[in-house]
Write an enzyme that holds these catalytic residues in place. Structure first.
Site, PDB file in Angstrom:
ATOM      1  N   ASP A   1       0.831  -1.212   0.000  1.00  0.00           N
ATOM      2  CA  ASP A   1       0.000   0.000   0.000  1.00  0.00           C
ATOM      3  C   ASP A   1       0.858   1.251   0.000  1.00  0.00           C
ATOM      4  O   ASP A   1       1.982   1.244   0.509  1.00  0.00           O
ATOM      5  CB  ASP A   1      -0.911  -0.040   1.237  1.00  0.00           C
ATOM      6  CG  ASP A   1      -2.072   0.934   1.107  1.00  0.00           C
ATOM      7  OD1 ASP A   1      -2.357   1.392  -0.012  1.00  0.00           O
ATOM      8  OD2 ASP A   1      -2.693   1.233   2.145  1.00  0.00           O
ATOM      9  N   GLY A   2       0.305   2.314  -0.555  1.00  0.00           N
ATOM     10  CA  GLY A   2       0.962   3.626  -0.493  1.00  0.00           C
ATOM     11  C   GLY A   2       1.554   4.092  -1.817  1.00  0.00           C
ATOM     12  O   GLY A   2       2.236   5.118  -1.849  1.00  0.00           O
TER      13      GLY A   2
ATOM     14  N   HIS B   1       2.303   3.294  -8.945  1.00  0.00           N
ATOM     15  CA  HIS B   1       2.090   1.861  -9.229  1.00  0.00           C
ATOM     16  C   HIS B   1       3.265   1.317 -10.041  1.00  0.00           C
ATOM     17  O   HIS B   1       3.737   0.209  -9.819  1.00  0.00           O
ATOM     18  CB  HIS B   1       0.777   1.649  -9.995  1.00  0.00           C
ATOM     19  CG  HIS B   1      -0.429   2.124  -9.225  1.00  0.00           C
ATOM     20  ND1 HIS B   1      -0.598   1.844  -7.897  1.00  0.00           N
ATOM     21  CD2 HIS B   1      -1.503   2.865  -9.592  1.00  0.00           C
ATOM     22  CE1 HIS B   1      -1.734   2.392  -7.472  1.00  0.00           C
ATOM     23  NE2 HIS B   1      -2.295   3.023  -8.480  1.00  0.00           N
TER      24      HIS B   1
ATOM     25  N   THR C   1     -10.925  -6.859  -4.511  1.00  0.00           N
ATOM     26  CA  THR C   1     -12.272  -6.813  -5.116  1.00  0.00           C
ATOM     27  C   THR C   1     -12.880  -5.415  -4.939  1.00  0.00           C
ATOM     28  O   THR C   1     -13.807  -5.056  -5.664  1.00  0.00           O
ATOM     29  CB  THR C   1     -13.200  -7.873  -4.479  1.00  0.00           C
ATOM     30  OG1 THR C   1     -13.059  -7.816  -3.044  1.00  0.00           O
ATOM     31  CG2 THR C   1     -12.862  -9.272  -4.940  1.00  0.00           C
ATOM     32  N   GLU C   2     -12.350  -4.639  -4.003  1.00  0.00           N
ATOM     33  CA  GLU C   2     -12.863  -3.279  -3.776  1.00  0.00           C
ATOM     34  C   GLU C   2     -12.152  -2.249  -4.667  1.00  0.00           C
ATOM     35  O   GLU C   2     -12.629  -1.123  -4.817  1.00  0.00           O
ATOM     36  CB  GLU C   2     -12.677  -2.883  -2.300  1.00  0.00           C
ATOM     37  CG  GLU C   2     -13.625  -3.592  -1.336  1.00  0.00           C
ATOM     38  CD  GLU C   2     -13.314  -5.069  -1.151  1.00  0.00           C
ATOM     39  OE1 GLU C   2     -12.124  -5.440  -1.130  1.00  0.00           O
ATOM     40  OE2 GLU C   2     -14.266  -5.868  -1.062  1.00  0.00           O
ATOM     41  N   ASN C   3     -11.002  -2.611  -5.224  1.00  0.00           N
ATOM     42  CA  ASN C   3     -10.251  -1.638  -6.028  1.00  0.00           C
ATOM     43  C   ASN C   3     -10.945  -1.289  -7.347  1.00  0.00           C
ATOM     44  O   ASN C   3     -10.568  -0.313  -8.003  1.00  0.00           O
ATOM     45  CB  ASN C   3      -8.812  -2.120  -6.272  1.00  0.00           C
ATOM     46  CG  ASN C   3      -7.916  -2.054  -5.052  1.00  0.00           C
ATOM     47  OD1 ASN C   3      -7.031  -2.880  -4.846  1.00  0.00           O
ATOM     48  ND2 ASN C   3      -8.118  -1.053  -4.188  1.00  0.00           N
TER      49      ASN C   3
ATOM     50  N   ARG D   1      -4.777  -1.612   8.911  1.00  0.00           N
ATOM     51  CA  ARG D   1      -5.946  -2.440   8.617  1.00  0.00           C
ATOM     52  C   ARG D   1      -5.580  -3.550   7.639  1.00  0.00           C
ATOM     53  O   ARG D   1      -4.516  -3.546   7.030  1.00  0.00           O
ATOM     54  CB  ARG D   1      -7.116  -1.594   8.105  1.00  0.00           C
ATOM     55  CG  ARG D   1      -6.787  -0.711   6.931  1.00  0.00           C
ATOM     56  CD  ARG D   1      -8.007   0.090   6.452  1.00  0.00           C
ATOM     57  NE  ARG D   1      -7.631   1.036   5.413  1.00  0.00           N
ATOM     58  CZ  ARG D   1      -7.380   2.329   5.628  1.00  0.00           C
ATOM     59  NH1 ARG D   1      -7.501   2.841   6.827  1.00  0.00           N
ATOM     60  NH2 ARG D   1      -7.020   3.109   4.626  1.00  0.00           N
TER      61      ARG D   1
HETATM   62  C1  IPE Z   1      -5.323  -2.696  -0.057  1.00  0.00           C
HETATM   63  O1  IPE Z   1      -5.010  -1.365  -0.304  1.00  0.00           O
HETATM   64  C2  IPE Z   1      -5.392  -3.445  -1.348  1.00  0.00           C
HETATM   65  C3  IPE Z   1      -4.122  -3.677  -2.034  1.00  0.00           C
HETATM   66  C4  IPE Z   1      -2.946  -3.352  -1.581  1.00  0.00           C
HETATM   67  C5  IPE Z   1      -4.240  -4.316  -3.299  1.00  0.00           C
HETATM   68  P1  IPE Z   1      -6.122  -0.258  -0.461  1.00  0.00           P
HETATM   69  O2  IPE Z   1      -5.432   1.044  -0.642  1.00  0.00           O
HETATM   70  O3  IPE Z   1      -7.100  -0.652  -1.511  1.00  0.00           O
HETATM   71  O4  IPE Z   1      -6.868  -0.327   0.955  1.00  0.00           O
HETATM   72  P2  IPE Z   1      -7.753   0.737   1.698  1.00  0.00           P
HETATM   73  O5  IPE Z   1      -8.787   1.217   0.716  1.00  0.00           O
HETATM   74  O6  IPE Z   1      -6.857   1.844   2.127  1.00  0.00           O
HETATM   75  O7  IPE Z   1      -8.334   0.008   2.863  1.00  0.00           O
HETATM   76  C1  IPE Z   2      -1.480   0.291  -3.364  1.00  0.00           C
HETATM   77  O1  IPE Z   2      -1.309   1.662  -3.395  1.00  0.00           O
HETATM   78  C2  IPE Z   2      -1.877  -0.291  -4.689  1.00  0.00           C
HETATM   79  C3  IPE Z   2      -3.243  -0.830  -4.703  1.00  0.00           C
HETATM   80  C4  IPE Z   2      -4.133  -0.666  -3.761  1.00  0.00           C
HETATM   81  C5  IPE Z   2      -3.617  -1.576  -5.859  1.00  0.00           C
HETATM   82  P1  IPE Z   2      -2.522   2.660  -3.373  1.00  0.00           P
HETATM   83  O2  IPE Z   2      -2.938   2.953  -4.784  1.00  0.00           O
HETATM   84  O3  IPE Z   2      -3.621   2.197  -2.494  1.00  0.00           O
HETATM   85  O4  IPE Z   2      -1.846   3.946  -2.762  1.00  0.00           O
HETATM   86  P2  IPE Z   2      -2.435   4.943  -1.698  1.00  0.00           P
HETATM   87  O5  IPE Z   2      -2.902   4.136  -0.536  1.00  0.00           O
HETATM   88  O6  IPE Z   2      -3.575   5.667  -2.374  1.00  0.00           O
HETATM   89  O7  IPE Z   2      -1.307   5.838  -1.361  1.00  0.00           O
HETATM   90 MG    MG Z   3      -4.053   2.442  -0.548  1.00  0.00          MG
END
Ligand code: IPE
Ligand code: IPE
Ligand code: MG
Length: 262
Positions: free
Chosen positions: A32-33, A49, A78-80, A204
């Site tokens: 994440d991030g 990414h 599945t939420e992305n 989380r």
């Molecule tokens: C969790 O990250 C999913 C992946 C890393 C693929 P998200 O960025 O989607 O999670 P939330 O929305 O902050 O909980």
């Molecule tokens: C993780 O990074 C990649 C996926 C969830 C697929 P994010 O795209 O969630 O990055 P942040 O959390 O918005 O920084």
């Molecule tokens: Mg994220």
């Protein structure tokens, strides 16, 4: 003998401060991030990414150096799908172009078995599904490490899919136990997670491998995923080895467990 068996074993330098006899069997990463990493640099989120790819392959190298046999990474939930279509398309492509195409031969040569965990629904482009199948087929006999990409993956969806399969097979209610559910998960041979690392300072789980992480050790770090490297993985494993895993029983500090205490 598979190709992986001929490769060098554990890298001793990587083991500095790490007990080789207590390497976690299954490590999960919630990567994440990426978006924040890019935004901080004034770049579009998708650049984050793209930058995450280097982190991912460095962590794969680190896991191989430590001799971790199972590594699972959360690539797309599945939420992305709730994200803007442009970003969704980019995310689908980045995994498909990197792990499943550009890097798959290299992973194969390192003895890595690639697997996908998640729903194969109509939203995943056919081209991506085909590449998944090709990468999994190419590497299916490798045994050095199983590298599972959780893609269009949701922990609740996985449990729902297992229950549906049990109902389809008309399994009697009294035959439904934890073993029966496990047998119907996406990869029944995948062991429980020992260690889950989530980057970017979010505390989380976000629907990652809910069944498999029931007793995992969880480590949260502020490092954003594109900055994460094998050294961060080693630090997480050291922290993991300092933990006292109890599984509901008594811990190491609580004396022996052979019934000699009164
Ligand atoms: C969790 O990250 C999913 C992946 C890393 C693929 P998200 O960025 O989607 O999670 P939330 O929305 O902050 O909980
Ligand atoms: C993780 O990074 C990649 C996926 C969830 C697929 P994010 O795209 O969630 O990055 P942040 O959390 O918005 O920084
Ligand atoms: Mg994220």
């Amino acid at each position: 003998m598979s190709e992986g068996d001929t490769l060098a074993a554990v890298d001793p330098a990587a083991l500095d401060g790490i007990d080789p006899n207590r390497i976690p069997v299954h490590v999960g990463c919630v990567m994440d991030g990426n978006g924040r990493w890019a935004t901080k640099r004034g770049l579009p989120r998708n650049e984050g990414h793209r930058a995450g790819e280097e982190a991912l392959f460095d962590v794969v190298e680190g896991a191989l150096a430590l001799g971790i046999p199972w590594l699972t990474v959360y690539a797309f939930s599945t939420e992305n799908w709730r994200r803007p279509p442009d970003e969704v398309r980019f995310l689908l492509n980045v995994i498909s172009d990197s792990v499943l195409m550009r890097r798959r031969q290299e992973l194969h040569e390192r003895g890595v078995r690639i697997r996908i965990a998640g729903r194969r629904d109509w939203r995943v482009p056919k081209r991506v599904l085909r590449r998944m199948d090709d990468a999994c087929e190419l590497t299916k006999d490798n045994r050095r490490m199983t590298f599972t990409i959780a893609f269009n993956y949701g922990g609740r969806a996985e449990i729902v899919d297992a229950v549906r399969a049990l109902v389809r097979e008309r399994v009697a209610p009294n035959k439904i136990d934890e073993r029966a559910i496990r047998r119907h998960l996406y990869w029944p041979d995948m062991p429980d997670l020992d260690l889950v690392v989530r980057t970017s300072g979010e505390y989380r789980i976000s629907n990652f491998l809910l069944w498999e992480l029931a007793y995992s050790e969880l480590i949260f770090t502020d490092t954003l995923w594109p900055d994460f490297r094998r050294d961060n993985l080693y630090a997480a494993v050291r922290e993991y080895q300092r933990r006292d895993r109890r599984f509901g029983a008594l811990g190491e500090q609580d004396g022996d467990q052979d019934g000699e205490r009164d």
